[in-house]
Design an enzyme around this catalytic site. Structure first.
Site, PDB file in Angstrom:
ATOM      1  N   GLU A  76       1.089  -1.250   0.219  1.00  0.00           N
ATOM      2  CA  GLU A  76       0.231  -0.042  -0.298  1.00  0.00           C
ATOM      3  C   GLU A  76       1.136   1.292   0.011  1.00  0.00           C
ATOM      4  O   GLU A  76       0.931   2.193  -1.131  1.00  0.00           O
ATOM      5  CB  GLU A  76      -0.778  -0.052   1.039  1.00  0.00           C
ATOM      6  CG  GLU A  76      -2.385  -1.308   1.410  1.00  0.00           C
ATOM      7  CD  GLU A  76      -1.369  -2.321   2.195  1.00  0.00           C
ATOM      8  OE1 GLU A  76      -0.132  -2.523   2.387  1.00  0.00           O
ATOM      9  OE2 GLU A  76      -1.947  -2.873   2.640  1.00  0.00           O
ATOM     10  N   CYS A 108       0.713   0.854   7.854  1.00  0.00           N
ATOM     11  CA  CYS A 108      -0.743   1.707   5.909  1.00  0.00           C
ATOM     12  C   CYS A 108      -2.037   2.708   6.367  1.00  0.00           C
ATOM     13  O   CYS A 108      -2.671   2.819   5.761  1.00  0.00           O
ATOM     14  CB  CYS A 108      -0.837   0.443   5.272  1.00  0.00           C
ATOM     15  SG  CYS A 108       0.838  -0.220   4.524  1.00  0.00           S
TER      16      CYS A 108
HETATM   17 ZN   LIG Z   1       0.798  -2.228   5.975  1.00  0.00          ZN
END
Ligand SMILES: [Zn+2]
Length: 187
Positions: A76, A108
């Site tokens: 990500e 993330c």
């Molecule tokens: Zn992550």
């Protein structure tokens, strides 16, 4: 940041076509996770950022933690860095959606509001990721609602079976399940 300098060669050559559904977005994210394992370039995680108006992916990401000795290079994060490089903007203002093969970890999750992304879709659940030995970090139970409050819509478990399959395949291959406590011998 010119992320192109560190992403694997095959990812630069990955063929892109427009997608218009959550299933279509997830097909790309899961395919990237599978290819990252097949190519031996990193962990079993893939991500892509789409412009949902045009259906075109504007950036791709795969997990590069081990290859680049860098704990923050999750799929990500790589996709976000790449999208912001493409747009030359630190805020992804517009109809941008992040598709991730797996539920975002604590890091993330924290990066999402900072990125300016307006939508998230993911496949494998945190429990699927933890089942093969990875750690998702400390996340509040109500993280999806917390994102909704910030106008980031979340769609969970799309193509979960496909994403789980890649996780299981990675585990069976005996590849490294890294974490913050393991480091190379002799360092
Ligand atoms: Zn992550």
């Amino acid at each position: 940041v010119d992320i192109k300098a560190i992403i694997p060669h095959w990812l630069n050559n990955y063929s892109l076509s427009p997608r218009y559904t959550y299933e279509g977005f997830m097909e790309v994210a899961v395919d990237l996770s599978r290819e990252n394992v097949a190519q031996g370039t990193g962990g079993p995680f893939g991500a892509a950022i789409f412009n949902t108006n045009t259906g075109m992916p504007i950036a791709l990401g795969v997990n590069l933690v081990v290859a680049h000795h860098c704990s923050i290079l999750h799929a990500e994060i790589v996709a976000i860095i790449s999208a912001q490089h493409v747009l030359q903007s630190y805020a992804l203002q517009g109809p941008y959606l992040l598709a991730s093969s797996a539920e975002p970890c604590a890091m993330c999750l924290g990066a999402l509001p900072w990125s300016g992304i307006s939508e998230l879709v993911f496949g494998a659940h945190a429990s699927d990721v933890e089942e093969i030995g990875f750690d998702e970090g400390c996340k509040p139970e109500s993280w999806q609602q917390a994102l909704a409050v910030r106008n980031i819509a979340v769609h969970s478990g799309v193509n979960r079976i496909g994403a789980q399959g890649v996780l299981q395949q990675y585990k069976r291959s005996g590849a490294i399940i890294y974490n913050g406590k393991v480091r190379k011998q002799g360092l």
